[in-house]
Design a protein around this motif. Structure first.
Motif, PDB file in Angstrom:
ATOM      1  N   PRO A 135      17.940  -8.385  21.107  1.00 27.92           N
ATOM      2  CA  PRO A 135      17.838  -9.472  20.129  1.00 27.92           C
ATOM      3  C   PRO A 135      18.795 -10.635  20.393  1.00 27.92           C
ATOM      4  CG  PRO A 135      17.852  -7.357  19.020  1.00 27.92           C
ATOM      5  CD  PRO A 135      18.183  -7.099  20.464  1.00 27.92           C
ATOM      6  N   SER A 136      19.843 -10.387  21.160  1.00 30.60           N
ATOM      7  CA  SER A 136      20.823 -11.438  21.466  1.00 30.60           C
ATOM      8  C   SER A 136      20.222 -12.557  22.309  1.00 30.60           C
ATOM      9  CB  SER A 136      22.006 -10.836  22.225  1.00 30.60           C
ATOM     10  OG  SER A 136      21.588 -10.424  23.526  1.00 30.60           O
ATOM     11  N   GLY A 137      19.114 -12.273  22.989  1.00 32.08           N
ATOM     12  CA  GLY A 137      18.500 -13.260  23.868  1.00 32.08           C
ATOM     13  C   GLY A 137      18.949 -13.154  25.313  1.00 32.08           C
ATOM     14  N   ASP A 138      19.917 -12.296  25.603  1.00 34.55           N
ATOM     15  CA  ASP A 138      20.411 -12.099  26.964  1.00 34.55           C
ATOM     16  C   ASP A 138      19.806 -10.813  27.527  1.00 34.55           C
ATOM     17  OD1 ASP A 138      21.781 -11.776  29.334  1.00 34.55           O
ATOM     18  OD2 ASP A 138      23.769 -11.668  28.417  1.00 34.55           O
ATOM     19  N   PRO A 139      18.950 -10.917  28.553  1.00 26.31           N
ATOM     20  CA  PRO A 139      18.303  -9.720  29.076  1.00 26.31           C
ATOM     21  C   PRO A 139      19.160  -8.890  30.033  1.00 26.31           C
ATOM     22  CG  PRO A 139      17.567 -11.600  30.324  1.00 26.31           C
ATOM     23  CD  PRO A 139      18.481 -12.125  29.232  1.00 26.31           C
ATOM     24  N   ALA A 140      20.382  -9.330  30.304  1.00 28.72           N
ATOM     25  CA  ALA A 140      21.234  -8.605  31.249  1.00 28.72           C
ATOM     26  C   ALA A 140      21.487  -7.181  30.746  1.00 28.72           C
ATOM     27  CB  ALA A 140      22.555  -9.333  31.433  1.00 28.72           C
ATOM     28  N   PRO A 141      21.312  -6.194  31.613  1.00 25.90           N
ATOM     29  CA  PRO A 141      21.533  -4.807  31.194  1.00 25.90           C
ATOM     30  C   PRO A 141      23.014  -4.507  30.986  1.00 25.90           C
ATOM     31  CG  PRO A 141      20.989  -4.902  33.526  1.00 25.90           C
ATOM     32  CD  PRO A 141      20.855  -6.297  32.998  1.00 25.90           C
ATOM     33  N   SER A 142      23.282  -3.704  29.973  1.00 26.55           N
ATOM     34  CA  SER A 142      24.656  -3.264  29.711  1.00 26.55           C
ATOM     35  C   SER A 142      24.947  -2.037  30.573  1.00 26.55           C
ATOM     36  CB  SER A 142      24.812  -2.899  28.232  1.00 26.55           C
ATOM     37  OG  SER A 142      24.028  -1.744  27.945  1.00 26.55           O
ATOM     38  N   ALA A 143      26.190  -1.641  30.583  1.00 27.50           N
ATOM     39  CA  ALA A 143      26.567  -0.417  31.299  1.00 27.50           C
ATOM     40  C   ALA A 143      25.825   0.778  30.712  1.00 27.50           C
ATOM     41  CB  ALA A 143      28.077  -0.206  31.229  1.00 27.50           C
ATOM     42  N   ALA A 144      25.667   0.797  29.381  1.00 25.21           N
ATOM     43  CA  ALA A 144      24.931   1.890  28.728  1.00 25.21           C
ATOM     44  C   ALA A 144      23.464   1.878  29.139  1.00 25.21           C
ATOM     45  CB  ALA A 144      25.070   1.776  27.213  1.00 25.21           C
ATOM     46  N   ASP A 145      22.866   0.687  29.286  1.00 23.70           N
ATOM     47  CA  ASP A 145      21.469   0.586  29.737  1.00 23.70           C
ATOM     48  C   ASP A 145      21.323   1.189  31.134  1.00 23.70           C
ATOM     49  OD1 ASP A 145      20.711  -0.798  27.415  1.00 23.70           O
ATOM     50  OD2 ASP A 145      20.986  -2.763  28.354  1.00 23.70           O
ATOM     51  N   ARG A 146      22.262   0.868  32.000  1.00 25.56           N
ATOM     52  CA  ARG A 146      22.212   1.380  33.378  1.00 25.56           C
ATOM     53  C   ARG A 146      22.388   2.902  33.406  1.00 25.56           C
ATOM     54  NH1 ARG A 146      22.123  -2.786  36.802  1.00 25.56           N
ATOM     55  NH2 ARG A 146      22.968  -4.790  36.139  1.00 25.56           N
ATOM     56  N   GLU A 147      23.313   3.386  32.603  1.00 24.10           N
ATOM     57  CA  GLU A 147      23.605   4.827  32.588  1.00 24.10           C
ATOM     58  C   GLU A 147      22.414   5.626  32.057  1.00 24.10           C
ATOM     59  OE1 GLU A 147      24.637   8.644  31.210  1.00 24.10           O
ATOM     60  OE2 GLU A 147      24.459   7.023  29.745  1.00 24.10           O
ATOM     61  N   ILE A 148      21.798   5.170  30.974  1.00 22.86           N
ATOM     62  CA  ILE A 148      20.681   5.921  30.403  1.00 22.86           C
ATOM     63  C   ILE A 148      19.459   5.862  31.324  1.00 22.86           C
ATOM     64  CG2 ILE A 148      19.642   4.121  28.945  1.00 22.86           C
ATOM     65  CD1 ILE A 148      20.098   7.845  28.047  1.00 22.86           C
ATOM     66  N   THR A 149      19.297   4.760  32.031  1.00 24.78           N
ATOM     67  CA  THR A 149      18.196   4.655  32.990  1.00 24.78           C
ATOM     68  C   THR A 149      18.371   5.682  34.096  1.00 24.78           C
ATOM     69  OG1 THR A 149      17.959   2.294  32.524  1.00 24.78           O
ATOM     70  CG2 THR A 149      16.971   3.095  34.562  1.00 24.78           C
ATOM     71  N   GLN A 150      19.580   5.813  34.608  1.00 29.44           N
ATOM     72  CA  GLN A 150      19.852   6.787  35.663  1.00 29.44           C
ATOM     73  C   GLN A 150      19.663   8.214  35.153  1.00 29.44           C
ATOM     74  OE1 GLN A 150      23.807   5.704  36.873  1.00 29.44           O
ATOM     75  NE2 GLN A 150      23.110   3.956  38.087  1.00 29.44           N
ATOM     76  N   ARG A 151      20.168   8.481  33.943  1.00 33.44           N
ATOM     77  CA  ARG A 151      20.025   9.832  33.365  1.00 33.44           C
ATOM     78  C   ARG A 151      18.566  10.200  33.169  1.00 33.44           C
ATOM     79  NH1 ARG A 151      23.008  11.581  28.026  1.00 33.44           N
ATOM     80  NH2 ARG A 151      21.270  10.353  27.355  1.00 33.44           N
ATOM     81  N   LEU A 152      17.793   9.281  32.579  1.00 34.64           N
ATOM     82  CA  LEU A 152      16.371   9.543  32.327  1.00 34.64           C
ATOM     83  C   LEU A 152      15.614   9.699  33.643  1.00 34.64           C
ATOM     84  CD1 LEU A 152      14.008   9.811  30.342  1.00 34.64           C
ATOM     85  CD2 LEU A 152      13.743   7.340  30.474  1.00 34.64           C
ATOM     86  N   THR A 153      15.918   8.879  34.620  1.00 31.77           N
ATOM     87  CA  THR A 153      15.232   8.947  35.913  1.00 31.77           C
ATOM     88  C   THR A 153      15.465  10.295  36.586  1.00 31.77           C
ATOM     89  OG1 THR A 153      15.370   6.549  36.175  1.00 31.77           O
ATOM     90  CG2 THR A 153      15.000   7.841  38.178  1.00 31.77           C
ATOM     91  N   ARG A 154      16.709  10.772  36.561  1.00 32.16           N
ATOM     92  CA  ARG A 154      17.027  12.084  37.157  1.00 32.16           C
ATOM     93  C   ARG A 154      16.319  13.214  36.422  1.00 32.16           C
ATOM     94  NH1 ARG A 154      22.278   9.918  37.320  1.00 32.16           N
ATOM     95  NH2 ARG A 154      22.821  11.105  35.469  1.00 32.16           N
TER      96      ARG A 154
END
Length: 183
Positions: A135-154
């Motif tokens: 909602p902030s308007g900034d699409p840049a991924p956060s560290a949490a976004d990156r971490e959950i993506t890696q966890r879910l992918t594995r």
């Protein structure tokens, strides 16, 4: 209770855009306008727009049509005031077979990897696309976004479901983990 033009002005002033109005829950709309029927109508319009956008991605190989997927996601959650996670479950031809939304708060959309994967197994998904809005308007991924993506992918790989992408959408921009870029 304001007339139609007054209600439109009131809603646009309060929420900022038509997309934001349509993604606002009907109780908030009714409280804002004082008109439950108008709120129900706007909720219906949002559902119809979602169906129209979804028809644009139905029957398509989604990973090959990133623009249609992003347009759909912007229409369904890109304007929302709270974060929302969406999971698009795909068959072996990468066509949409099921979708699930997880509502969140102003700055997070909590979910459990187990719930996402259980539903994937239930619907026979071969792959999935994870998406959420900022909602902030900034699409840049956060560290949490990156971490959950890696966890879910594995975890998904362990049970034979491929995570094809994680897309972060805003009203005007998006970020694709698959492409590693703002699109």
């Amino acid at each position: 209770m304001p007339g139609a033009a007054g209600a439109a002005d009131l809603l646009l002033e309060r929420f900022g855009s038509l997309g934001a109005v349509l993604t606002t829950d009907r109780h908030t709309l009714a409280a804002t306008t004082g008109d439950r029927r108008l709120a129900a109508l706007l909720d219906c319009v949002h559902a119809i727009v979602g169906h129209v956008l979804r028809s644009d991605i139905a029957g398509r190989t989604l990973i090959a049509d990133e623009e249609a997927v992003v347009a759909y996601l912007r229409g369904t959650c890109g304007h929302a005031r709270n974060e929302e996670l969406r999971v698009l479950y795909l068959d072996a031809k990468n066509q949409l077979i099921h979708e699930r939304a997880f509502p969140g708060s102003v700055d997070e959309a909590p979910f459990h990897v187990r719930e996402i994967l259980r539903r994937g197994l239930d619907v026979g998904a071969a792959s999935l696309i994870l998406a959420h809005n900022h909602p902030s308007g900034d699409p840049a991924p956060s560290a949490a976004d990156r971490e959950i993506t890696q966890r879910l992918t594995r975890a998904a790989a362990d049970i034979g479901i491929a995570v094809l992408d994680h897309i972060i959408v805003t009203r005007t921009k998006s970020f694709s983990f698959r492409l590693g870029a703002t699109i």
